[in-house]
Design an enzyme around this catalytic site. Structure first.
Site, PDB file in Angstrom:
ATOM      1  CG  PHE A 192      -1.513   0.961   1.033  1.00  0.00           C
ATOM      2  CD1 PHE A 192      -3.262   1.440   0.459  1.00  0.00           C
ATOM      3  CD2 PHE A 192      -1.790   2.268   1.944  1.00  0.00           C
ATOM      4  CE1 PHE A 192      -4.019   2.469   0.424  1.00  0.00           C
ATOM      5  CE2 PHE A 192      -2.183   3.260   1.609  1.00  0.00           C
ATOM      6  CZ  PHE A 192      -3.549   3.974   0.914  1.00  0.00           C
TER       7      PHE A 192
ATOM      8  CG  ASP B 245       5.918   3.627   1.895  1.00  0.00           C
ATOM      9  OD1 ASP B 245       5.427   4.368   2.982  1.00  0.00           O
ATOM     10  OD2 ASP B 245       4.311   3.467   1.145  1.00  0.00           O
TER      11      ASP B 245
ATOM     12  CE  LYS C 235      -0.323   5.912   7.933  1.00  0.00           C
ATOM     13  NZ  LYS C 235      -0.190   5.205   6.560  1.00  0.00           N
TER      14      LYS C 235
HETATM   15  C1  LIG Z   1      -1.143   5.414   4.869  1.00  0.00           C
HETATM   16  C2  LIG Z   1       0.180   5.053   3.870  1.00  0.00           C
HETATM   17  C3  LIG Z   1       0.613   5.518   3.015  1.00  0.00           C
HETATM   18  C4  LIG Z   1      -0.836   6.400   2.585  1.00  0.00           C
HETATM   19  O1  LIG Z   1      -0.618   7.545   3.360  1.00  0.00           O
HETATM   20  P1  LIG Z   1      -1.767   9.045   3.194  1.00  0.00           P
HETATM   21  O2  LIG Z   1      -1.428   9.751   3.986  1.00  0.00           O
HETATM   22  O3  LIG Z   1      -2.689   8.334   3.761  1.00  0.00           O
HETATM   23  O4  LIG Z   1      -1.584   9.180   1.983  1.00  0.00           O
HETATM   24  C5  LIG Z   1       1.363   5.351   2.054  1.00  0.00           C
HETATM   25  N1  LIG Z   1       2.294   4.548   2.350  1.00  0.00           N
HETATM   26  C6  LIG Z   1       2.020   3.379   3.572  1.00  0.00           C
HETATM   27  C7  LIG Z   1       2.965   2.701   3.938  1.00  0.00           C
HETATM   28  C8  LIG Z   1       0.539   3.524   4.386  1.00  0.00           C
HETATM   29  O5  LIG Z   1       0.815   3.000   5.651  1.00  0.00           O
END
Ligand SMILES: *Cc1c(COP(=O)(O)O)cnc(C)c1O
Length: 385
Positions: A132, A216, A245
């Site tokens: 994700f 990420d 986050k």
């Molecule tokens: C939450 C998340 C995102 C997206 O972040 P947003 O601030 O909602 O755009 C991307 N990568 C990972 C691993 C996440 O947990």
């Protein structure tokens, strides 16, 4: 305003992209939130790993108040001290290159994708199945989940997904690969760790073909796994990483952090964002980093994570307990995870998260202690007995 009134307003005026829980939250402090009727809930989700220091951490609140009263916004046409100091702190605490600020995790990944394409024109982006990376079109193109991608086809060209295994990654990365984008622990799909040999293979394949290895760390970063940045415990150093986050202590911010090799790839005019790295959110992030980048706090996160997982292992109907630090997932042997989340809220005043039909994810505040962990286990236990 009553809950039913809020629900009426939502139904009439809010585009229905969210399945909200039937509670209005009005206040938060530490690991607790309160609803409009004064009921207190134990929050094991932290706004999806955003309020890692607990709700309204006094040092973060103070930094925001102080900066908001002096200067809220001037745009990136000017210098501000919080942004430059934050860039320095992010870089020196991680990959040692340079930083691009943005406002969310998806935007951080967009910046990473643009960086990789700028470094290798026309190159492909490879990501891991089940991963994700966000909801914007570029980040979504790297989010290899059929249900999220299919309604928005055609996606951005030049993206492909492979299983997060050493063999699949080695076979996929080639001369035309611009980037390999992976999570160290897949969060949204249920707390699944990318195996160490897959990360090692990724590093080797990216080196061989001149591709950017991008981690990420939007969810795993900021102390969540018991290290400030989770990659430091994998033995593999990426070329760039994305964070968001919890970085802003509760306010929206994202960042792309590069190592030295990619630090000057993006050129003036290549990318930008009006709000990015604004003084208030940068001051909040500096305060959050100051508290999080503390060996004692991080050691406690590891210990409390062990305690939480050990306690979960003992509960009836709980299987496949997994995770690192205070990023924890488990599966239910029977019954639906979303039904359990609703019961947890109503019966035990407990906030948890379902990431799949039978999967529960817990992302509690990093500032909790043994008492809170035991309280959480007792509440979950009462739900399952
Ligand atoms: C939450 C998340 C995102 C997206 O972040 P947003 O601030 O909602 O755009 C991307 N990568 C990972 C691993 C996440 O947990």
């Amino acid at each position: 305003m009553s809950l039913s009134e809020l629900q009426r307003l939502e139904a009439a005026h809010v585009i229905g992209t969210y399945a909200r829980l039937p509670v209005e939250i009005v206040r938060g402090e530490g690991p607790w939130v309160w609803d409009d009727g004064g009921t207190r809930y134990l929050d094991l989700l932290c706004g999806i790993s955003v309020t890692n220091l607990g709700h309204c951490h006094p040092a973060v609140v103070e930094a925001i108040r102080d900066q908001a009263g002096r200067l809220m916004h001037v745009s990136n046409l000017f210098y501000t001290e919080p942004a430059m100091r934050l860039a320095e702190r992010l870089s020196t605490s991680s990959l040692g290159g340079k930083v691009f600020f943005c406002n969310s995790g998806a935007e951080a990944n967009e910046a990473a994708i643009k960086l990789a394409r700028r470094a290798k024109a026309g190159g492909d982006v490879i990501s891991a199945t089940g991963g994700f990376h966000g909801r914007t079109l570029g980040a979504l193109s790297a989010t290899a989940q059929e249900s999220k991608q299919a309604p928005f086809a055609p996606l951005v060209p030049g993206f492909r997904a492979v299983a997060p295994t050493a063999d699949a990654i080695t076979a996929a990365v080639g001369a035309n690969t611009a980037a390999l984008l992976v999570e160290l622990i897949q969060g949204e799909s249920g707390v699944h760790e990318t195996p160490p040999d897959a990360l090692a293979a990724a590093r080797e394949a990216c080196d061989r073909h001149g591709a950017a290895l991008i981690f990420d760390e939007v969810q795993t970063g900021m102390g969540r796994t018991g290290a400030l940045w989770a990659y430091t415990e994998t033995g593999v150093v990426p070329d760039a990483m994305t964070v968001a986050k919890a970085l802003g202590g509760g306010l929206p911010i994202g960042a792309l952090i590069t190592g030295e090799r990619f630090e000057d790839v993006l050129q003036p005019g290549d990318h930008g964002s009006t709000f990015a790295g604004g003084p208030v959110v940068a001051a909040a992030a500096l305060a959050a980093l100051e508290i999080t980048d503390d060996p004692e706090l991080l050691a406690r996160v590891r210990d409390l994570g062990e305690r939480l997982r050990a306690g979960l292992e003992e509960l009836p109907g709980v299987v496949n307990v997994r995770g690192r630090g205070l990023m924890v997932g488990f599966d239910l042997e029977h019954g639906s995870a979303s039904a359990l989340v609703l019961r947890a809220l109503a019966e035990q005043h407990l906030v948890m998260n379902a990431t799949g039909p039978a999967t529960i994810r817990l992302l509690p505040a990093l500032t909790i202690d043994e008492t809170i962990v035991d309280d959480a286990l007792a509440r979950i236990g009462r739900l399952l007995h």
